[in-house]
Design a protein around this motif. Sequence first.
Motif, PDB file in Angstrom:
ATOM      1  N   UNK A 168       0.566  -0.921   0.298  1.00 12.07           N
ATOM      2  CA  UNK A 168      -0.145  -0.170  -0.123  1.00 12.07           C
ATOM      3  C   UNK A 168       0.927   1.729   0.156  1.00 12.07           C
ATOM      4  N   UNK A 169       0.337   2.180  -0.719  1.00 11.76           N
ATOM      5  CA  UNK A 169       1.224   3.756  -1.239  1.00 11.76           C
ATOM      6  C   UNK A 169       1.409   4.240  -0.745  1.00 11.76           C
ATOM      7  N   UNK A 170       0.310   4.283  -0.019  1.00 12.77           N
ATOM      8  CA  UNK A 170      -0.318   5.423   1.830  1.00 12.77           C
ATOM      9  C   UNK A 170      -0.659   4.496   2.831  1.00 12.77           C
ATOM     10  N   UNK A 171      -0.962   5.484   3.809  1.00  8.41           N
ATOM     11  CA  UNK A 171      -1.422   5.111   5.033  1.00  8.41           C
ATOM     12  C   UNK A 171      -3.060   5.515   5.487  1.00  8.41           C
ATOM     13  N   UNK A 172      -3.798   4.555   6.247  1.00  9.03           N
ATOM     14  CA  UNK A 172      -4.885   4.819   5.769  1.00  9.03           C
ATOM     15  C   UNK A 172      -5.706   4.869   7.098  1.00  9.03           C
ATOM     16  N   UNK A 173      -6.259   5.660   8.098  1.00  9.64           N
ATOM     17  CA  UNK A 173      -6.564   5.880   9.119  1.00  9.64           C
ATOM     18  C   UNK A 173      -8.118   5.656   9.674  1.00  9.64           C
ATOM     19  N   UNK A 174      -8.779   5.006   9.998  1.00  5.54           N
ATOM     20  CA  UNK A 174     -10.054   5.149  10.129  1.00  5.54           C
ATOM     21  C   UNK A 174     -10.173   6.114  11.448  1.00  5.54           C
ATOM     22  N   UNK A 175     -11.044   6.755  11.455  1.00  7.82           N
ATOM     23  CA  UNK A 175     -11.968   7.029  13.213  1.00  7.82           C
ATOM     24  C   UNK A 175     -12.971   7.289  13.439  1.00  7.82           C
ATOM     25  N   UNK A 176     -13.329   5.927  14.268  1.00  6.93           N
ATOM     26  CA  UNK A 176     -15.412   5.405  13.851  1.00  6.93           C
ATOM     27  C   UNK A 176     -15.825   6.704  14.840  1.00  6.93           C
ATOM     28  N   UNK A 177     -16.817   6.979  14.898  1.00 11.35           N
ATOM     29  CA  UNK A 177     -17.982   8.403  15.369  1.00 11.35           C
ATOM     30  C   UNK A 177     -17.676   7.632  17.525  1.00 11.35           C
ATOM     31  N   UNK A 178     -18.104   6.744  17.379  1.00 13.49           N
ATOM     32  CA  UNK A 178     -18.019   5.729  18.930  1.00 13.49           C
ATOM     33  C   UNK A 178     -16.206   5.528  19.347  1.00 13.49           C
ATOM     34  N   UNK A 179     -15.647   5.753  18.663  1.00 16.84           N
ATOM     35  CA  UNK A 179     -14.015   6.036  19.467  1.00 16.84           C
ATOM     36  C   UNK A 179     -13.310   7.798  19.250  1.00 16.84           C
ATOM     37  N   UNK A 180     -14.588   8.742  19.517  1.00 18.81           N
ATOM     38  CA  UNK A 180     -13.353   9.739  19.315  1.00 18.81           C
ATOM     39  C   UNK A 180     -14.073  10.329  20.873  1.00 18.81           C
ATOM     40  N   UNK A 181     -12.941  10.881  21.374  1.00 19.36           N
ATOM     41  CA  UNK A 181     -13.571  11.530  22.443  1.00 19.36           C
ATOM     42  C   UNK A 181     -13.799  12.866  22.862  1.00 19.36           C
ATOM     43  N   UNK A 182     -15.094  13.161  23.222  1.00 17.80           N
ATOM     44  CA  UNK A 182     -15.503  14.422  23.844  1.00 17.80           C
ATOM     45  C   UNK A 182     -15.331  15.095  24.423  1.00 17.80           C
ATOM     46  N   UNK A 183     -15.290  16.182  24.984  1.00 20.51           N
ATOM     47  CA  UNK A 183     -14.500  17.389  26.375  1.00 20.51           C
ATOM     48  C   UNK A 183     -15.524  18.667  26.307  1.00 20.51           C
ATOM     49  N   UNK A 184     -15.409  19.389  27.270  1.00 23.32           N
ATOM     50  CA  UNK A 184     -16.150  20.180  27.576  1.00 23.32           C
ATOM     51  C   UNK A 184     -15.407  20.892  27.364  1.00 23.32           C
ATOM     52  N   UNK A 185     -15.969  22.776  26.787  1.00 27.15           N
ATOM     53  CA  UNK A 185     -15.134  23.835  27.002  1.00 27.15           C
ATOM     54  C   UNK A 185     -16.229  25.249  27.267  1.00 27.15           C
ATOM     55  N   UNK A 186     -15.892  25.957  27.859  1.00 27.33           N
ATOM     56  CA  UNK A 186     -16.869  27.229  28.237  1.00 27.33           C
ATOM     57  C   UNK A 186     -17.837  27.650  27.553  1.00 27.33           C
ATOM     58  N   UNK A 187     -17.492  27.192  25.951  1.00 29.73           N
ATOM     59  CA  UNK A 187     -18.880  27.630  25.267  1.00 29.73           C
ATOM     60  C   UNK A 187     -20.013  26.272  24.609  1.00 29.73           C
ATOM     61  N   UNK A 188     -20.129  24.899  25.025  1.00 29.57           N
ATOM     62  CA  UNK A 188     -20.148  23.769  24.901  1.00 29.57           C
ATOM     63  C   UNK A 188     -18.739  23.361  25.321  1.00 29.57           C
ATOM     64  N   UNK A 189     -19.908  21.602  23.824  1.00 24.48           N
ATOM     65  CA  UNK A 189     -18.700  20.820  23.657  1.00 24.48           C
ATOM     66  C   UNK A 189     -17.174  20.334  22.375  1.00 24.48           C
ATOM     67  N   UNK A 190     -16.372  20.128  22.252  1.00 19.38           N
ATOM     68  CA  UNK A 190     -15.702  19.584  21.537  1.00 19.38           C
ATOM     69  C   UNK A 190     -14.839  18.374  21.260  1.00 19.38           C
TER      70      UNK A 190
END
Length: 204
Positions: A1-23
């Motif tokens: 494979x001549x490229x690197x592939x990375x799949x990030x599923x929604x279930x794997x993503x981390x959500x944190x709080x900030x002063x105006x909401x969530x990121x």
Amino acid sequence: MSYLLNVKRKSEQITSLWSGGKTTQLAICPEDGDYSKRDFKWRISTADIEVEESEFTHLPGIQRIIMSLDGEMWLQHEGKHHVYLKPFEQDRFDGGWTTRSIGRVTDFNLMLAEGCEGDLSTIHINHGIHTEVLDNRETTKRSDAFYCVKGKSRMSIDEKETIVLEQGDLVILNMDHSCNNLHIKLSNNNDDSTATIIKVSIFY
């Protein structure tokens, strides 16, 4: 494979709080980069702004591109320009500026440190196939990300590899000098609704 592939599923993503909401941090380069220490080349994230008015984090030396995904917002850059963003409209600005936003929205963010260039585009797919050619420049590395905002999409890479993107999923393709151009085909995997993809291209 001549490229690197990375799949990030929604279930794997981390959500944190900030002063105006969530990121939610979708991707960062390098992968062990630390946003809190401003130690990164580039960063892709989404944010839910849950207050009517908020002030953006001061990020000197970082170029920013923000796109509204859901809702409308005013961006007011003190001493610079003001802009009103409807869904899928974007603004590019210096993270060192004093910036306030007005409006409750969900937005998409690309942050670029010195030495990186990048852009965002929106792909809406109803029927048929949308094609992209990722042109590998001789003098730079390249990363392209495809983020599924709405619906479900089938993604083919050089007709060798196929990935189904659900809403909230992200695919990243990293290319270096040895990689040939990549041919991408995107199709709607659900005929009952439009599939919407945000494409990110970064050169560094």
